[in-house]
Design an enzyme around this catalytic site. Structure first.
Site, short mmCIF file in Angstrom:
data_model
loop_
_atom_site.label_atom_id
_atom_site.label_comp_id
_atom_site.label_asym_id
_atom_site.label_seq_id
_atom_site.Cartn_x
_atom_site.Cartn_y
_atom_site.Cartn_z
N CYS A 294 0.69 -0.92 -0.40
CA CYS A 294 -0.06 -0.28 -0.32
C CYS A 294 1.06 1.56 0.06
CB CYS A 294 -0.87 -0.03 0.97
SG CYS A 294 -0.24 -0.19 2.92
N ALA A 295 0.21 2.66 0.01
CA ALA A 295 1.12 3.98 -0.32
C ALA A 295 1.65 3.95 0.81
CB ALA A 295 0.23 5.21 -0.71
#
Length: 668
Positions: free
Chosen positions: A177-178
């Site tokens: 994920c980011a």
């Protein structure tokens, strides 16, 4: 692993009264600050809300796990709130739309702690929250002390594997994920749990803030039946999986559809990982070098999409400010729309003065469209170290340097300049961040001084000696060419003015066309008909396309973010604010710009040929009744709008079908 290592009982809050997500976040952020975990409460709050804007942090089964990674965090920690009353469905955007958030974990992550024990503990928490037994213990707590004590519950709910047609199969997964924390590990846990239930052996590699964890080895890859990429970022060293069937999805999808994704990976994969699909390679081989241009192309596309996604809210806000002001000005105050920008209104008093400033505020926001775009294009390539240089490039592209330096007649580089300078800023900042090596005691100088200082100076030199001269000369040549055609035939001149007006949607070419057209109209030589129509046709056309595509061809041909921008563009078109269509131009210039020009030219020339005449610079809907030959004007408007709408739909449909024939999965 002991979760209590990075929290304390006084960071647990029971029966918190809150009616919305913001109230919960603000409370927990403030408490973390009060307990000494934050250096700057406001800066950390900004990081948390930026993360909220990226994707949902509400999950399922009543819990949410917001988080922020920032230099404002002194020491990693998490705070927990059990709400007195669950929030309503939708109040906290969640992976499960029916989720009613009642239990909130706020994670505070220091920006410089990649790979630390603290991050591993936070990763453990993220994974543990996907365990039903662990969650059950948390929700059973009757006070803050019991809630804190429930962290010790490490029971794992094991699922007895039934006879399964997938027994003995192996799926390798990569999650990322980011932020590299919560969703990365929660998706991994969800896939492992689903694998146990289906009898599938699932191994998950986490590409998070601590780097690559549980790396897939060559033997495991060779024996795997498929690979599942659940990522919101680029997959590192993807070339390892060449030749393997794969499915690619967002990191949040396994939280809802883990079983379905595993089955799809085995039965209906999206394709096979091909040579050249790699994102980052660990070996500097000749083969990797050949893939460089493909990688750059992928990075550029991703950067443009990132820039557009951050720019759209600014366009919407600016357009609403101007639209509200103009509507009130005309229909409530009954004032001439042509004088709304007159500086005399600054001291007019009352509603007239107020809405003058509302309009001026919206106009000011529009000037920062390109700085925001350039900033986040650079950010997508270089992360935070690229923000400043990208913003500087956008300032140049928007021509704000001419304003501040008192240079009259300067022609800004517009959207092409913003794109070019944003990309350069990103790659220069990334290069500097990777190549500059400092001792630990001086490491803070790199992101705070050296990278922004050098990269901004590079952008300054590049703009002064290349971008402004080249684009300025091009734009000046186009302006002179338009002027030289002022004695040509009516339809020829109408087509030229319409094409230039629609070319860059408020940019320098548009303004050059406007200067010529308004000058000719002021001398009563040539009316403004083609000019005013070409202002409203493109935003109405692309906006309409996003609304009717599924009715015309039976499916969506625009991604979600452009559908949102399309609705805004359609509304702003009636207010003659063409900038609402800029996201489409930036995303696909080779499609959007020619179609805009064709639609504007055909629509404008149709209206002119049928006898429409407009001498006043009033392209917005309230100016239409002042047109001579309003019927012809509206026919030309409809023709132009339909050309742009239908051309966008069918061209994009053809591109989508071509991609699908090549094995790409398009899910709009």
């Amino acid at each position: 692993m002991n979760l209590k290592e990075i929290t304390t009982p006084d960071l647990f809050y029971f029966d918190l009264k809150a009616d919305n997500k913001e109230a919960v976040l603000d409370f927990l952020i403030h408490e973390l600050s009060e307990k000494g975990y934050l250096k700057d409460e406001g800066e950390f709050k900004k990081a948390v809300y930026e993360r909220e804007a990226h994707s949902a942090t509400g999950m399922e089964k009543g819990f949410a796990i917001p988080h922020g990674k920032s230099t404002a965090v002194k020491e990693a920690a998490f705070a927990v709130a059990k709400l007195q009353k669950p929030l309503a469905q939708g109040a906290w955007p969640s992976v499960d739309p029916t989720n009613e958030v009642e239990l909130v974990f706020l994670l505070a992550i220091p920006d410089a702690e990649a790979g630390s024990t603290h991050l591993k503990v936070l990763a453990e928490l993220s994974g543990r929250l996907m365990d039903d037994a662990f969650l059950k213990g948390l929700f059973a707590a009757k006070n803050a002390e019991e809630l804190y004590a429930a962290l010790d519950n490490q029971e794992k709910e094991e699922v007895a594997t039934q006879d399964s047609p997938y027994a003995g199969k192996t799926v390798l997964a990569v999650t990322a994920c980011a932020a590299g924390i919560a969703h990365t590990y929660m998706a991994a846990e969800a896939l492992e749990k689903a694998g146990r239930e289906l009898g599938i052996h699932v191994e998950v590699e986490k590409q998070g803030a601590s780097g690559i964890e549980d790396r897939h080895q060559k033997k495991a890859i060779s024996q795997a039946d498929g690979v599942l990429f659940a990522v919101d970022t680029k997959v590192k060293e993807k070339d390892r999986f060449n030749g393997k069937p794969y499915v690619s999805t967002k990191v949040a999808e396994p939280l809802k559809y883990a079983k379905e994704l595993l089955i799809q990976t085995l039965e209906k994969p999206s394709g096979v990982v091909q040579e050249g699909d790699g994102q980052e390679t660990s070996e500097n081989t000749g083969k990797a070098e050949k893939k460089g241009w493909r990688k750059v192309g992928s990075d550029v596309t991703s950067a443009i999409m990132t820039g557009i996604s951050y720019m759209i809210p600014l366009i919407v806000a600016a357009g609403l400010m101007m639209g509200i002001a103009e509507l009130v000005w005309v229909y409530v105050l009954n004032l001439d729309p042509g004088i709304i920008g007159d500086v005399k209104n600054q001291t007019a008093g009352g509603a007239q003065q107020f809405f003058y400033f509302v309009n001026a505020f919206g106009s000011m926001l529009f000037k920062f469209i390109y700085p925001i775009f350039g900033m986040f294009v650079s950010y997508a390539i270089a992360d935070r170290v690229g923000l400043v240089a990208g913003f500087a490039g956008g300032l140049f592209a928007g021509g704000l340097h001419y304003t501040f330096w008192g240079i009259e007649g300067g022609i800004p580089s517009g959207f092409l300049g913003a794109l070019f300078l944003g990309l350069v800023a990103g790659y220069v900042s990334k290069f500097l961040n990777e190549k500059i090596k400092l001792s630990k005691n001086l490491s803070a100088m790199k992101p705070m001084l050296l990278v922004p200082g050098i990269s901004v100076f590079v952008i300054f030199i590049l703009n002064m000696y290349f971008v402004d001269p080249v684009f300025g000369a091009l734009n000046q040549w186009l302006s002179d060419w338009i002027t030289s055609m002022s004695t040509s035939g009516t339809l020829v001149l109408s087509a030229i003015i319409a094409a230039a007006t629609a070319f860059d949607l408020g940019g320098p070419i548009n303004k050059a066309a406007g200067g010529v057209a308004i000058g000719l109209a002021a001398d009563h030589i040539f009316p403004l008909t083609s000019r005013v129509l070409a202002i409203v046709i493109p935003p109405l056309g692309v906006g309409l396309a996003t609304i009717v595509d599924r009715f015309i061809v039976g499916r969506r041909v625009f991604p979600q973010d452009l559908r949102v921008a399309g609705g805004t563009s359609f509304l702003l078109g009636f207010l003659a604010i063409s900038e609402g269509a800029i996201p489409f131009m930036l995303r696909n210039p080779l499609i959007t710009v020619p179609i805009n020009i064709i639609g504007a030219v055909v629509g404008s020339c149709t209206a002119v040929a049928l006898g429409a005449v407009q001498w006043l610079p009033l392209p917005a809907i309230w100016g239409w009744p002042l047109v001579q030959g309003i019927g012809a004007y509206l026919i030309g408007l409809v023709v132009g709008v339909l050309i742009i709408a239908l051309a966008n739909i069918f061209v994009r449909l053809a591109i989508i079908k071509k991609k699908e024939r090549n094995g790409e999965k398009i899910n709009y």
